[in-house]
Design a protein around this motif. Structure first.
Motif, mmCIF file in Angstrom:
data_model
loop_
_atom_site.group_PDB
_atom_site.id
_atom_site.type_symbol
_atom_site.label_atom_id
_atom_site.label_comp_id
_atom_site.label_asym_id
_atom_site.label_seq_id
_atom_site.Cartn_x
_atom_site.Cartn_y
_atom_site.Cartn_z
ATOM 1 N N VAL A 1 0.861 -1.184 0.000
ATOM 2 C CA VAL A 1 0.000 0.000 0.000
ATOM 3 C C VAL A 1 0.896 1.231 0.000
ATOM 4 C CG1 VAL A 1 -1.766 1.286 1.265
ATOM 5 C CG2 VAL A 1 -1.828 -1.223 1.207
ATOM 6 N N LEU A 2 0.688 2.121 -0.969
ATOM 7 C CA LEU A 2 1.611 3.233 -1.154
ATOM 8 C C LEU A 2 1.694 4.143 0.075
ATOM 9 C CD1 LEU A 2 3.571 4.619 -3.043
ATOM 10 C CD2 LEU A 2 1.662 5.905 -4.021
ATOM 11 N N SER A 3 0.568 4.402 0.720
ATOM 12 C CA SER A 3 0.587 5.280 1.890
ATOM 13 C C SER A 3 1.393 4.662 3.035
ATOM 14 C CB SER A 3 -0.839 5.597 2.357
ATOM 15 O OG SER A 3 -1.540 4.401 2.660
ATOM 16 N N ASP A 4 1.371 3.305 3.134
ATOM 17 C CA ASP A 4 2.179 2.638 4.158
ATOM 18 C C ASP A 4 3.667 2.745 3.828
ATOM 19 O OD1 ASP A 4 -0.149 1.955 5.436
ATOM 20 O OD2 ASP A 4 -0.196 -0.109 4.658
ATOM 21 N N ARG A 5 3.979 2.616 2.550
ATOM 22 C CA ARG A 5 5.380 2.702 2.122
ATOM 23 C C ARG A 5 5.950 4.106 2.378
ATOM 24 N NH1 ARG A 5 9.671 3.791 1.222
ATOM 25 N NH2 ARG A 5 11.182 3.006 -0.306
ATOM 26 N N LEU A 6 5.105 5.136 2.237
ATOM 27 C CA LEU A 6 5.551 6.520 2.403
ATOM 28 C C LEU A 6 5.161 7.066 3.773
ATOM 29 C CD1 LEU A 6 4.526 7.852 -1.126
ATOM 30 C CD2 LEU A 6 6.787 7.048 -0.395
ATOM 31 N N HIS A 7 5.003 6.200 4.738
ATOM 32 C CA HIS A 7 4.531 6.579 6.071
ATOM 33 C C HIS A 7 5.355 7.734 6.655
ATOM 34 C CE1 HIS A 7 2.783 6.159 10.044
ATOM 35 N NE2 HIS A 7 4.008 6.131 10.572
ATOM 36 N N GLY A 8 4.630 8.707 7.231
ATOM 37 C CA GLY A 8 5.288 9.845 7.861
ATOM 38 C C GLY A 8 5.473 11.038 6.960
ATOM 39 N N SER A 9 5.195 10.873 5.683
ATOM 40 C CA SER A 9 5.357 11.986 4.743
ATOM 41 C C SER A 9 4.024 12.689 4.515
ATOM 42 C CB SER A 9 5.902 11.481 3.400
ATOM 43 O OG SER A 9 4.930 10.676 2.738
ATOM 44 N N GLU A 10 4.101 13.909 4.002
ATOM 45 C CA GLU A 10 2.892 14.668 3.665
ATOM 46 C C GLU A 10 2.095 13.959 2.573
ATOM 47 O OE1 GLU A 10 1.755 19.271 2.325
ATOM 48 O OE2 GLU A 10 3.776 18.769 3.023
ATOM 49 N N LEU A 11 2.812 13.282 1.680
ATOM 50 C CA LEU A 11 2.166 12.551 0.595
ATOM 51 C C LEU A 11 1.337 11.390 1.137
ATOM 52 C CD1 LEU A 11 1.751 12.156 -2.414
ATOM 53 C CD2 LEU A 11 3.934 10.947 -2.518
ATOM 54 N N ALA A 12 1.825 10.706 2.166
ATOM 55 C CA ALA A 12 1.087 9.581 2.754
ATOM 56 C C ALA A 12 -0.216 10.060 3.385
ATOM 57 C CB ALA A 12 1.951 8.884 3.797
ATOM 58 N N ALA A 13 -0.165 11.173 4.096
ATOM 59 C CA ALA A 13 -1.383 11.719 4.718
ATOM 60 C C ALA A 13 -2.405 12.101 3.656
ATOM 61 C CB ALA A 13 -1.018 12.928 5.580
ATOM 62 N N TRP A 14 -1.921 12.647 2.550
ATOM 63 C CA TRP A 14 -2.805 13.030 1.437
ATOM 64 C C TRP A 14 -3.470 11.798 0.826
ATOM 65 C CZ3 TRP A 14 -1.656 12.359 -4.006
ATOM 66 C CH2 TRP A 14 -2.536 13.021 -4.876
#
Length: 352
Positions: free
Chosen positions: A56-69
Protein backbone atom coordinates in the motif's frame (compact mmCIF):
# COMPACT_ATOMS: atom_id res chain seq x y z
CA UNK A 1 4.17 -16.36 -32.06
CA UNK A 2 4.66 -13.34 -34.30
CA UNK A 3 1.65 -11.58 -32.79
CA UNK A 4 2.78 -12.38 -29.26
CA UNK A 5 6.25 -11.07 -30.06
CA UNK A 6 4.80 -7.86 -31.45
CA UNK A 7 2.75 -7.37 -28.27
CA UNK A 8 5.82 -8.04 -26.11
CA UNK A 9 7.87 -5.52 -28.10
CA UNK A 10 5.08 -2.92 -27.84
CA UNK A 11 4.79 -3.47 -24.09
CA UNK A 12 8.54 -3.15 -23.67
CA UNK A 13 8.57 0.07 -25.71
CA UNK A 14 5.78 1.50 -23.56
CA UNK A 15 7.67 0.67 -20.37
CA UNK A 16 10.91 2.11 -21.77
CA UNK A 17 9.04 5.28 -22.74
CA UNK A 18 7.50 5.56 -19.27
CA UNK A 19 10.92 5.00 -17.70
CA UNK A 20 12.36 7.89 -19.70
CA UNK A 21 9.75 10.33 -18.38
CA UNK A 22 11.06 12.95 -15.92
CA UNK A 23 7.79 12.68 -13.96
CA UNK A 24 7.10 9.87 -11.52
CA UNK A 25 4.33 7.48 -12.60
CA UNK A 26 2.85 4.92 -10.19
CA UNK A 27 0.00 2.56 -11.11
CA UNK A 28 -2.25 1.65 -8.17
CA UNK A 29 -5.01 -0.93 -7.87
CA UNK A 30 -8.40 -0.38 -6.22
CA UNK A 31 -6.86 -0.95 -2.76
CA UNK A 32 -4.13 1.68 -3.41
CA UNK A 33 -1.48 -1.03 -3.73
CA UNK A 34 1.47 -0.44 -6.05
CA UNK A 35 1.23 -2.37 -9.33
CA UNK A 36 4.03 -0.71 -11.29
CA UNK A 37 6.18 2.43 -11.28
CA UNK A 38 8.78 4.02 -13.50
CA UNK A 39 12.38 4.98 -12.82
CA UNK A 40 11.51 8.57 -11.84
CA UNK A 41 9.28 7.18 -9.05
CA UNK A 42 12.36 5.48 -7.60
CA UNK A 43 14.25 8.77 -7.59
CA UNK A 44 11.49 11.16 -6.46
CA UNK A 45 9.40 8.90 -4.22
CA UNK A 46 12.06 6.51 -2.98
CA UNK A 47 10.33 3.34 -4.27
CA UNK A 48 12.38 0.20 -4.95
CA UNK A 49 11.76 -2.31 -7.69
CA UNK A 50 11.42 -5.88 -6.58
CA UNK A 51 10.52 -4.71 -3.09
CA UNK A 52 7.59 -2.27 -3.21
CA UNK A 53 5.27 -3.90 -5.73
CA UNK A 54 2.06 -4.95 -4.00
CA UNK A 55 2.50 -2.69 -0.94
CA UNK A 56 0.00 0.00 0.00
CA UNK A 57 1.61 3.23 -1.15
CA UNK A 58 0.59 5.28 1.89
CA UNK A 59 2.18 2.64 4.16
CA UNK A 60 5.38 2.70 2.12
CA UNK A 61 5.55 6.52 2.40
CA UNK A 62 4.53 6.58 6.07
CA UNK A 63 5.29 9.85 7.86
CA UNK A 64 5.36 11.99 4.74
CA UNK A 65 2.89 14.67 3.66
CA UNK A 66 2.17 12.55 0.60
CA UNK A 67 1.09 9.58 2.75
CA UNK A 68 -1.38 11.72 4.72
CA UNK A 69 -2.81 13.03 1.44
CA UNK A 70 -3.27 9.49 0.08
CA UNK A 71 -5.05 8.35 3.25
CA UNK A 72 -7.42 11.31 3.01
CA UNK A 73 -8.55 10.15 -0.45
CA UNK A 74 -6.31 12.33 -2.66
CA UNK A 75 -9.33 14.19 -4.02
CA UNK A 76 -7.50 17.37 -5.03
CA UNK A 77 -3.97 17.79 -6.41
CA UNK A 78 -1.19 18.38 -3.91
CA UNK A 79 1.16 21.29 -4.60
CA UNK A 80 4.72 22.05 -3.55
CA UNK A 81 5.45 19.21 -1.11
CA UNK A 82 8.85 17.72 -0.17
CA UNK A 83 9.92 14.76 -2.32
CA UNK A 84 10.03 11.61 -0.13
CA UNK A 85 12.91 10.14 -2.12
CA UNK A 86 14.99 13.30 -2.55
CA UNK A 87 14.98 15.67 0.43
CA UNK A 88 15.26 19.30 -0.60
CA UNK A 89 13.28 18.86 -3.81
CA UNK A 90 9.60 19.67 -4.25
CA UNK A 91 6.73 17.96 -6.08
CA UNK A 92 3.29 18.61 -7.52
CA UNK A 93 1.23 15.40 -7.21
CA UNK A 94 -2.12 14.33 -8.64
CA UNK A 95 -4.18 11.15 -9.04
CA UNK A 96 -5.85 10.12 -12.30
CA UNK A 97 -8.42 7.29 -12.35
CA UNK A 98 -8.25 4.77 -15.20
CA UNK A 99 -9.42 1.27 -16.12
CA UNK A 100 -11.53 -0.62 -13.59
CA UNK A 101 -11.20 1.33 -10.34
CA UNK A 102 -7.48 1.69 -10.87
CA UNK A 103 -5.47 4.87 -10.33
CA UNK A 104 -2.35 6.49 -11.67
CA UNK A 105 -0.26 8.76 -9.45
CA UNK A 106 1.70 11.47 -11.26
CA UNK A 107 4.43 13.43 -9.45
CA UNK A 108 6.25 16.30 -11.16
CA UNK A 109 9.54 17.71 -9.92
CA UNK A 110 9.03 21.47 -9.55
CA UNK A 111 12.34 22.13 -7.76
CA UNK A 112 13.78 24.31 -10.58
CA UNK A 113 10.62 26.45 -10.53
CA UNK A 114 10.73 26.64 -6.74
CA UNK A 115 14.35 27.80 -6.84
CA UNK A 116 13.57 30.40 -9.51
CA UNK A 117 10.65 31.67 -7.44
CA UNK A 118 12.92 31.98 -4.40
CA UNK A 119 15.48 33.89 -6.47
CA UNK A 120 12.71 36.24 -7.62
CA UNK A 121 11.52 36.80 -4.06
CA UNK A 122 15.04 37.47 -2.81
CA UNK A 123 15.70 39.88 -5.69
CA UNK A 124 12.49 41.84 -5.08
CA UNK A 125 13.11 42.00 -1.33
CA UNK A 126 16.74 43.12 -1.73
CA UNK A 127 16.01 45.71 -4.42
CA UNK A 128 13.05 47.08 -2.44
CA UNK A 129 15.20 47.35 0.69
CA UNK A 130 17.98 49.15 -1.20
CA UNK A 131 15.51 51.59 -2.80
CA UNK A 132 13.96 52.58 0.52
CA UNK A 133 16.86 54.79 1.70
CA UNK A 134 17.43 56.85 -1.50
CA UNK A 135 13.70 57.39 -1.91
CA UNK A 136 13.46 58.60 1.68
CA UNK A 137 16.29 61.07 1.03
CA UNK A 138 14.72 62.34 -2.20
CA UNK A 139 11.32 62.75 -0.57
CA UNK A 140 12.92 64.55 2.39
CA UNK A 141 14.65 67.10 0.19
CA UNK A 142 11.50 67.67 -1.84
CA UNK A 143 9.65 68.47 1.38
CA UNK A 144 12.27 71.11 2.18
CA UNK A 145 11.60 72.95 -1.09
CA UNK A 146 8.90 75.58 -0.63
CA UNK A 147 6.79 76.11 -3.78
CA UNK A 148 6.19 79.71 -2.68
CA UNK A 149 9.88 80.47 -3.16
CA UNK A 150 9.70 79.46 -6.83
CA UNK A 151 6.02 79.84 -7.90
CA UNK A 152 6.77 78.83 -11.48
CA UNK A 153 7.98 75.42 -10.28
CA UNK A 154 5.07 74.83 -7.88
CA UNK A 155 3.22 72.36 -10.20
CA UNK A 156 6.48 70.50 -10.88
CA UNK A 157 7.33 70.21 -7.18
CA UNK A 158 3.80 69.00 -6.38
CA UNK A 159 4.04 66.28 -9.05
CA UNK A 160 7.52 65.25 -7.87
CA UNK A 161 6.30 64.96 -4.29
CA UNK A 162 3.29 62.89 -5.32
CA UNK A 163 5.37 60.51 -7.43
CA UNK A 164 8.05 60.22 -4.74
CA UNK A 165 5.39 59.35 -2.18
CA UNK A 166 3.86 56.79 -4.55
CA UNK A 167 7.24 55.15 -5.20
CA UNK A 168 7.82 54.98 -1.47
CA UNK A 169 4.46 53.25 -1.01
CA UNK A 170 5.27 50.74 -3.76
CA UNK A 171 8.56 49.89 -2.02
CA UNK A 172 6.83 49.45 1.34
CA UNK A 173 4.16 47.22 -0.24
CA UNK A 174 6.82 45.11 -1.96
CA UNK A 175 8.65 44.64 1.33
CA UNK A 176 5.39 43.68 3.05
CA UNK A 177 4.59 41.20 0.27
CA UNK A 178 8.07 39.68 0.42
CA UNK A 179 7.71 39.18 4.16
CA UNK A 180 4.27 37.57 3.80
CA UNK A 181 5.46 35.22 1.04
CA UNK A 182 8.22 33.82 3.22
CA UNK A 183 6.02 33.44 6.30
CA UNK A 184 4.58 30.00 6.98
CA UNK A 185 2.41 30.96 9.93
CA UNK A 186 1.45 33.87 12.15
CA UNK A 187 1.79 34.38 15.88
CA UNK A 188 -1.83 34.29 17.01
CA UNK A 189 -3.18 37.05 19.22
CA UNK A 190 -6.66 38.26 20.03
CA UNK A 191 -7.64 40.92 17.48
CA UNK A 192 -10.39 43.16 18.95
CA UNK A 193 -12.60 43.64 15.93
CA UNK A 194 -14.61 46.58 17.33
CA UNK A 195 -11.44 48.66 17.65
CA UNK A 196 -10.07 47.38 14.34
CA UNK A 197 -13.26 48.26 12.44
CA UNK A 198 -13.39 51.72 14.02
CA UNK A 199 -9.79 52.36 12.94
CA UNK A 200 -10.44 51.13 9.40
CA UNK A 201 -13.47 53.40 9.12
CA UNK A 202 -11.53 56.45 10.34
CA UNK A 203 -8.78 55.75 7.80
CA UNK A 204 -11.38 55.49 5.04
CA UNK A 205 -12.97 58.79 6.05
CA UNK A 206 -9.56 60.48 6.10
CA UNK A 207 -8.76 59.16 2.63
CA UNK A 208 -12.21 60.05 1.29
CA UNK A 209 -12.13 63.62 2.68
CA UNK A 210 -15.91 63.79 2.67
CA UNK A 211 -16.38 62.64 -0.93
CA UNK A 212 -18.22 59.41 0.01
CA UNK A 213 -20.81 58.11 2.43
CA UNK A 214 -19.04 55.52 4.58
CA UNK A 215 -21.10 53.24 6.85
CA UNK A 216 -20.07 50.52 9.30
CA UNK A 217 -22.48 47.65 9.99
CA UNK A 218 -21.46 45.30 12.82
CA UNK A 219 -23.68 42.24 13.23
CA UNK A 220 -21.45 40.23 15.59
CA UNK A 221 -19.21 41.07 18.51
CA UNK A 222 -16.81 38.19 17.92
CA UNK A 223 -13.08 38.88 17.73
CA UNK A 224 -10.48 37.17 15.54
CA UNK A 225 -7.45 35.06 16.35
CA UNK A 226 -4.47 36.12 14.27
CA UNK A 227 -1.91 38.83 13.57
CA UNK A 228 -3.28 42.32 14.31
CA UNK A 229 -0.68 43.96 12.07
CA UNK A 230 -1.34 41.75 9.05
CA UNK A 231 -5.12 41.71 9.43
CA UNK A 232 -5.20 45.50 9.68
CA UNK A 233 -3.14 45.68 6.48
CA UNK A 234 -5.59 43.39 4.64
CA UNK A 235 -8.83 44.94 5.91
CA UNK A 236 -7.69 48.52 5.36
CA UNK A 237 -6.45 47.67 1.85
CA UNK A 238 -9.95 46.63 0.82
CA UNK A 239 -11.46 49.83 2.19
CA UNK A 240 -8.84 52.11 0.62
CA UNK A 241 -9.42 50.40 -2.74
CA UNK A 242 -13.15 51.07 -2.41
CA UNK A 243 -12.48 54.74 -1.70
CA UNK A 244 -10.07 55.09 -4.61
CA UNK A 245 -12.31 53.41 -7.17
CA UNK A 246 -15.66 54.91 -6.14
CA UNK A 247 -16.61 58.26 -7.73
CA UNK A 248 -17.44 61.21 -5.49
CA UNK A 249 -20.95 60.96 -4.03
CA UNK A 250 -20.85 57.16 -3.91
CA UNK A 251 -21.31 55.01 -0.82
CA UNK A 252 -19.13 52.40 0.89
CA UNK A 253 -20.41 49.88 3.45
CA UNK A 254 -18.07 47.97 5.79
CA UNK A 255 -19.68 44.84 7.32
CA UNK A 256 -18.65 42.36 10.00
CA UNK A 257 -21.09 39.47 10.34
CA UNK A 258 -21.45 35.80 11.31
CA UNK A 259 -21.88 33.13 8.64
CA UNK A 260 -22.62 29.38 8.83
CA UNK A 261 -18.89 28.71 8.27
CA UNK A 262 -17.59 31.36 10.68
CA UNK A 263 -17.55 35.10 10.01
CA UNK A 264 -17.22 37.48 7.09
CA UNK A 265 -15.68 40.93 6.72
CA UNK A 266 -16.87 42.66 3.56
CA UNK A 267 -16.53 46.01 1.82
CA UNK A 268 -19.24 47.01 -0.68
CA UNK A 269 -19.03 50.08 -2.89
CA UNK A 270 -20.96 51.80 -5.68
CA UNK A 271 -17.85 52.27 -7.80
CA UNK A 272 -16.91 51.51 -11.37
CA UNK A 273 -17.23 47.74 -11.02
CA UNK A 274 -15.01 45.08 -12.56
CA UNK A 275 -15.70 43.05 -15.74
CA UNK A 276 -16.00 39.29 -15.09
CA UNK A 277 -12.93 38.51 -17.21
CA UNK A 278 -10.66 40.33 -14.76
CA UNK A 279 -11.89 38.84 -11.48
CA UNK A 280 -9.67 35.75 -11.48
CA UNK A 281 -6.49 37.83 -11.85
CA UNK A 282 -7.15 40.61 -9.36
CA UNK A 283 -4.76 39.23 -6.72
CA UNK A 284 -1.78 39.05 -9.09
CA UNK A 285 1.07 41.47 -8.45
CA UNK A 286 0.64 44.76 -10.32
CA UNK A 287 -2.42 43.49 -12.19
CA UNK A 288 -4.66 46.42 -13.09
CA UNK A 289 -8.13 46.49 -14.59
CA UNK A 290 -7.45 50.06 -15.75
CA UNK A 291 -3.84 51.30 -15.65
CA UNK A 292 -4.72 54.94 -16.20
CA UNK A 293 -7.36 54.95 -13.45
CA UNK A 294 -4.97 53.25 -11.04
CA UNK A 295 -2.29 55.88 -11.68
CA UNK A 296 -4.80 58.66 -11.12
CA UNK A 297 -5.88 57.23 -7.76
CA UNK A 298 -2.35 56.46 -6.54
CA UNK A 299 -2.74 52.69 -6.26
CA UNK A 300 0.34 50.44 -6.25
CA UNK A 301 -1.26 47.34 -7.78
CA UNK A 302 -0.10 45.24 -4.81
CA UNK A 303 -2.93 45.69 -2.31
CA UNK A 304 -5.04 42.68 -3.27
CA UNK A 305 -1.97 40.46 -3.49
CA UNK A 306 -1.16 41.45 0.10
CA UNK A 307 -4.77 40.71 1.10
CA UNK A 308 -4.58 37.23 -0.46
CA UNK A 309 -1.36 36.32 1.36
CA UNK A 310 -2.63 37.61 4.71
CA UNK A 311 -5.82 35.58 4.36
CA UNK A 312 -3.87 32.46 3.37
CA UNK A 313 -1.83 32.77 6.56
CA UNK A 314 -5.12 32.89 8.51
CA UNK A 315 -6.69 29.95 6.61
CA UNK A 316 -9.24 32.39 5.17
CA UNK A 317 -10.26 33.21 1.62
CA UNK A 318 -11.21 36.21 -0.50
CA UNK A 319 -14.32 36.38 -2.70
CA UNK A 320 -15.24 39.11 -5.16
CA UNK A 321 -18.62 40.00 -6.64
CA UNK A 322 -18.81 42.87 -9.09
CA UNK A 323 -21.06 44.39 -11.72
CA UNK A 324 -19.58 46.96 -14.11
CA UNK A 325 -21.15 50.36 -13.52
CA UNK A 326 -22.83 49.31 -10.27
CA UNK A 327 -20.07 48.44 -7.83
CA UNK A 328 -18.20 45.62 -6.12
CA UNK A 329 -18.15 43.60 -2.90
CA UNK A 330 -14.88 42.18 -1.58
CA UNK A 331 -15.37 39.69 1.25
CA UNK A 332 -12.94 37.93 3.60
CA UNK A 333 -14.28 34.59 4.87
CA UNK A 334 -12.88 33.36 8.20
CA UNK A 335 -13.42 29.86 9.59
CA UNK A 336 -15.01 29.22 12.97
CA UNK A 337 -11.63 28.16 14.39
CA UNK A 338 -10.45 31.79 13.99
CA UNK A 339 -13.36 33.30 15.96
CA UNK A 340 -13.17 34.28 19.61
CA UNK A 341 -16.08 34.99 21.92
CA UNK A 342 -16.17 38.49 23.42
CA UNK A 343 -13.86 38.99 26.36
CA UNK A 344 -15.76 38.77 29.63
CA UNK A 345 -12.93 39.37 32.02
CA UNK A 346 -9.91 37.32 32.87
CA UNK A 347 -8.85 34.08 31.29
CA UNK A 348 -7.69 32.90 27.91
CA UNK A 349 -9.73 33.62 24.82
CA UNK A 350 -11.83 30.71 23.62
CA UNK A 351 -13.02 29.94 20.09
CA UNK A 352 -16.42 31.31 19.15
Amino acid sequence: MTRARRLAITLRDLRDAADSLPDAVVLLDEAWRVRWFNQAAETLLGLRRGHDRGVVLSDRLHGSELAAWLRSGARVPLHDIPAPGRPGDHLDVSIQPFGRRQRMLLARDISPLTRLEQIRRDFVANVSHELRTPLTVIHGYLELLDPEDVPTLAPVLAEMRAQSKRMGQIVEDLLTLSRLETQEQVIDERVPMAAMLATVRKEAEALSQGRHRIALETETDCDLLGSPRDLHSALSNLVSNAVRYTPSGGSIIIRWQRTPEGAMYSVSDTGYGIPAGHLSRLTERFYRVSSSRSRETGGTGLGLSIVKHVLNLHQARLSVESTPGKGSTFACHFGAERLLVPESGAGDPTPG
